[in-house]
Scaffold this motif. Structure first.
Motif, PDB file in Angstrom:
ATOM      1  N   SER A   1      -2.491  -1.324   4.756  1.00 13.68           N
ATOM      2  CA  SER A   1      -1.931   0.069   4.089  1.00 13.68           C
ATOM      3  C   SER A   1      -0.651  -0.306   3.369  1.00 13.68           C
ATOM      4  O   SER A   1      -0.133   0.406   2.198  1.00 13.68           O
ATOM      5  CB  SER A   1      -1.731   1.415   5.024  1.00 13.68           C
ATOM      6  OG  SER A   1      -1.069   2.375   4.658  1.00 13.68           O
TER       7      SER A   1
ATOM      8  N   ILE B   1       0.234   0.326  -0.537  1.00 15.45           N
ATOM      9  CA  ILE B   1       1.363   1.054  -1.031  1.00 15.45           C
ATOM     10  C   ILE B   1       2.409   0.530  -2.110  1.00 15.45           C
ATOM     11  O   ILE B   1       2.784   1.009  -3.240  1.00 15.45           O
ATOM     12  CB  ILE B   1       2.239   1.779  -0.015  1.00 15.45           C
ATOM     13  CG1 ILE B   1       1.094   2.813   0.987  1.00 15.45           C
ATOM     14  CG2 ILE B   1       3.361   2.429  -0.375  1.00 15.45           C
ATOM     15  CD1 ILE B   1       1.698   3.294   2.146  1.00 15.45           C
TER      16      ILE B   1
ATOM     17  N   ALA C   1      -4.832   3.702   0.394  1.00 14.59           N
ATOM     18  CA  ALA C   1      -3.937   3.635   1.311  1.00 14.59           C
ATOM     19  C   ALA C   1      -3.935   4.713   2.501  1.00 14.59           C
ATOM     20  O   ALA C   1      -4.016   4.737   3.738  1.00 14.59           O
ATOM     21  CB  ALA C   1      -2.423   3.561   0.923  1.00 14.59           C
TER      22      ALA C   1
ATOM     23  N   SER D   1      -0.288   8.327   6.979  1.00 19.73           N
ATOM     24  CA  SER D   1       0.858   7.516   6.049  1.00 19.73           C
ATOM     25  C   SER D   1       1.490   8.536   5.224  1.00 19.73           C
ATOM     26  O   SER D   1       1.108   9.006   3.932  1.00 19.73           O
ATOM     27  CB  SER D   1       0.342   6.255   5.344  1.00 19.73           C
ATOM     28  OG  SER D   1       1.199   5.774   4.638  1.00 19.73           O
TER      29      SER D   1
ATOM     30  N   TYR E   1      -2.872   4.294  -3.904  1.00 23.54           N
ATOM     31  CA  TYR E   1      -2.162   5.389  -3.128  1.00 23.54           C
ATOM     32  C   TYR E   1      -3.296   6.146  -2.162  1.00 23.54           C
ATOM     33  O   TYR E   1      -3.190   6.232  -1.044  1.00 23.54           O
ATOM     34  CB  TYR E   1      -1.461   6.385  -3.746  1.00 23.54           C
ATOM     35  CG  TYR E   1      -0.119   5.939  -4.069  1.00 23.54           C
ATOM     36  CD1 TYR E   1       0.720   5.231  -3.103  1.00 23.54           C
ATOM     37  CD2 TYR E   1       0.398   6.020  -5.511  1.00 23.54           C
ATOM     38  CE1 TYR E   1       2.106   4.907  -3.277  1.00 23.54           C
ATOM     39  CE2 TYR E   1       1.831   5.626  -5.592  1.00 23.54           C
ATOM     40  CZ  TYR E   1       2.478   5.114  -4.771  1.00 23.54           C
ATOM     41  OH  TYR E   1       3.689   4.607  -4.948  1.00 23.54           O
TER      42      TYR E   1
ATOM     43  N   ALA F   1       2.345   6.928   1.958  1.00 22.97           N
ATOM     44  CA  ALA F   1       1.440   6.847   0.613  1.00 22.97           C
ATOM     45  C   ALA F   1       1.532   8.219   0.053  1.00 22.97           C
ATOM     46  O   ALA F   1       1.218   8.596  -0.880  1.00 22.97           O
ATOM     47  CB  ALA F   1       0.154   6.551   1.324  1.00 22.97           C
TER      48      ALA F   1
ATOM     49  N   PRO G   1       7.045   2.522   3.826  1.00 18.12           N
ATOM     50  CA  PRO G   1       5.794   2.402   4.708  1.00 18.12           C
ATOM     51  C   PRO G   1       6.083   1.715   5.877  1.00 18.12           C
ATOM     52  O   PRO G   1       6.837   0.642   6.196  1.00 18.12           O
ATOM     53  CB  PRO G   1       4.805   1.729   3.913  1.00 18.12           C
ATOM     54  CG  PRO G   1       5.622   0.706   2.783  1.00 18.12           C
ATOM     55  CD  PRO G   1       6.866   1.700   2.396  1.00 18.12           C
TER      56      PRO G   1
ATOM     57  N   GLY H   1       4.317   8.750  -2.278  1.00 16.09           N
ATOM     58  CA  GLY H   1       4.349   7.958  -3.335  1.00 16.09           C
ATOM     59  C   GLY H   1       3.103   8.744  -4.292  1.00 16.09           C
ATOM     60  O   GLY H   1       3.424   8.706  -5.675  1.00 16.09           O
TER      61      GLY H   1
END
Length: 506
Positions: free
Chosen positions: A149, A153, A175, A182, A172, A185, A250, A188
């Motif tokens: 992950s 990212i 991820a 997350s 993304y 992610a 992350p 983002g």
């Protein structure tokens, strides 16, 4: 040299610490030859004149230590890569990116299947704005260990900066598929979609990220912009009033561990590792405990301590150390693997299967993990499941007898003697000198109730060939057992008398 489980434990780590991701070879596995001295030269030790003396001393000690490991012909390339990579991580932690880059590149040459060094090179390049280089490094890291992950990212952020929004969005989302929890992610992707005027989707994602990470007040700004685009001006004004400077990054053990390298714990870890490598396990454990006194959340410290305790035979304490490492880093395959192996050796097969299965999720093609998982399943009498994992281990280590033997044993317990015979024959084709496989095959050929499987003459020849090759009394007993299985008891007794007479005379 054959190594047992305790040394396997000492040779495993995902990041930092004593062990490396390269697992130990057994007696049937080839060891890659060491590279020449020319390919393992350390960069010259040079730091800026204004560097603090304590930092200079720490880096100089690490540089000297790495040089010793590189020049030691008895060390594996994995050991060498770990030593020089550790030096690079310290350079990186103190901001010496050129020196860190040189070390990471050398470590990557020595251990090309260890994704850390390529990943860290990508992180350095991204931080310095070399986006195309960062893109290439991250993609190579993902080719070594897919689906990580943090790598997805960071690569998505690079593609977003390069203007490739479609690729960034896909990364993304991948991820998030890999790690649905997350928030990095989600954030983002939310900001990326906001830039594409997809405000409704962006608002949902940014709100979700904030719910998971409430302290990330920087996200109030893009979330406010999303609501403004949706026509909710009053909501947008409220959110703008809460905006701050705390963002989301992350969860990344490889990068997050760099900051801890600046503390005194590393001195004790280094001294403990030196003691461990020469077999002074009690001294090593003492140093690892000192490191943990300074930083009780040191994942590498707990893994190292567990390794040393395992070598000392303190199984309960070793399990406790690995359990603590798993608490701190639930996705650390090394801690999961080591904990599973120890629990399996202690007979706690169900718990072992749980931890080894988790380790396998993070390294699905790892033959060593699959072998240990198969063994635990076999001991738990889950024969069919065990066979599936033995097959993966066989693909990874076709020149090892143990996975072939384990699969054949499981097939035997399922009364699939024809399948077990085929497995052992395939194994002997790969390992013609495999005495254990030959012995197992001869027993099936001599004792099988199935006439299609039984072959007494071939069983005798296998046993006799092994005895004549090795001339060991245990092999002579095996020959006699095969004869007895074929109801040739007088011949078996005569055979043993003859061998014992020869042994007595010798």
């Amino acid at each position: 040299m054959k190594r047992d489980w305790t040394l396997w434990i000492a040779l495993l780590v995902l990041f930092g610490g004593l062990a490396t991701v390269t697992r130990a070879q057994d007696e049937n596995e080839e060891v890659a030859p060491s590279r020449s001295h020319e390919t393992t030269l350390l960069p010259e030790f040079v730091v800026p004149a204004d560097t603090e003396p304590v930092v200079v001393d720490q880096l100089r000690e690490l540089h000297h230590f790495a040089g010793e490991i590189l020049s030691d012909s008895a060390r594996s390339d994995a050991d060498r890569a770990e030593a020089v990579g550790e030096l690079g991580r310290h350079y990186h932690a103190y901001g010496f990116s050129r020196e860190a880059t040189d070390c990471y590149e050398l470590a990557g040459t020595l251990a090309p299947r260890d994704f850390r060094w390529t990943y860290l090179l990508g992180y350095l390049a991204q931080g310095e704005g070399r986006l195309e280089e960062a893109r290439g490094r991250y993609e190579k890291a993902l080719s070594i260990v897919p689906g990580v992950s943090p790598t997805l990212i960071r690569l998505a952020a690079v593609y977003a900066e390069l203007g490739n929004a479609d690729k960034a969005e896909w990364l993304y989302r991948e991820a998030l598929r890999t790690d649905p929890a997350s928030s990095a992610a989600e954030a983002g992707l939310g900001e990326l979609l906001l830039g594409q005027n997809r405000a409704e989707e962006a608002a949902v994602l940014l709100q979700g990220a904030l719910e998971k990470t409430p302290e990330a007040n920087r996200l109030f700004y893009p979330l406010a912009l999303a609501y403004r685009k949706l026509g909710e001006d009053e909501r947008a004004r409220q959110l703008l009033a809460w905006r701050g400077d705390v963002g989301i990054k992350p969860a990344d053990p490889v990068i997050d561990s760099l900051e801890g390298l600046k503390t005194g714990e590393r001195v004790h870890l280094l001294q403990g590792q030196s003691a461990f490598w020469v077999g002074r396990y009690a001294e090593a454990a003492n140093q690892f405990r000192k490191a943990l006194d300074i930083n009780p959340d040191s994942i590498g410290g707990w893994i190292d301590l567990g390794s040393a305790l395992g070598e000392m035979g303190n199984v309960d304490e070793a399990i406790g150390a690995f359990e603590r490492a798993v608490e701190l880093a639930p996705g650390n395959e090394t801690a999961l693997f080591n904990l599973g192996v120890l629990l399996s050796r202690r007979g706690e097969h169900d718990r072992a299967i749980n931890y080894l299965s988790q380790a396998g999720q993070f390294a699905p093609a790892d033959g060593q993990i699959r072998y240990e998982l198969a063994q635990a399943l076999r001991l738990a009498e889950r024969w069919e499941d065990a066979i599936l994992h033995f097959d993966v281990a066989i693909q990874a280590f076709p020149a090892r007898e143990a996975p072939w033997l384990g699969k054949a044993q499981a097939q035997t317990r399922l009364d699939d003697l024809a399948g077990a015979r085929k497995t052992l024959e395939d194994g002997l084709e790969q390992i013609p000198e495999g005495a254990v496989l030959a012995q197992a095959l001869s027993r099936i050929l001599a004792s099988s109730p199935d006439p299609a499987v039984r072959d007494e003459e071939r069983a005798f020849n296998l046993a006799l060939n092994t005895f004549e090759t090795r001339r060991e009394l245990s092999d002579a007993e095996w020959v006699a057992e095969v004869l007895a299985e074929a109801d040739r008891c007088e011949q078996a007794a005569e055979w043993l008398r003859k061998v014992l007479d020869e042994a007595t005379q010798a």
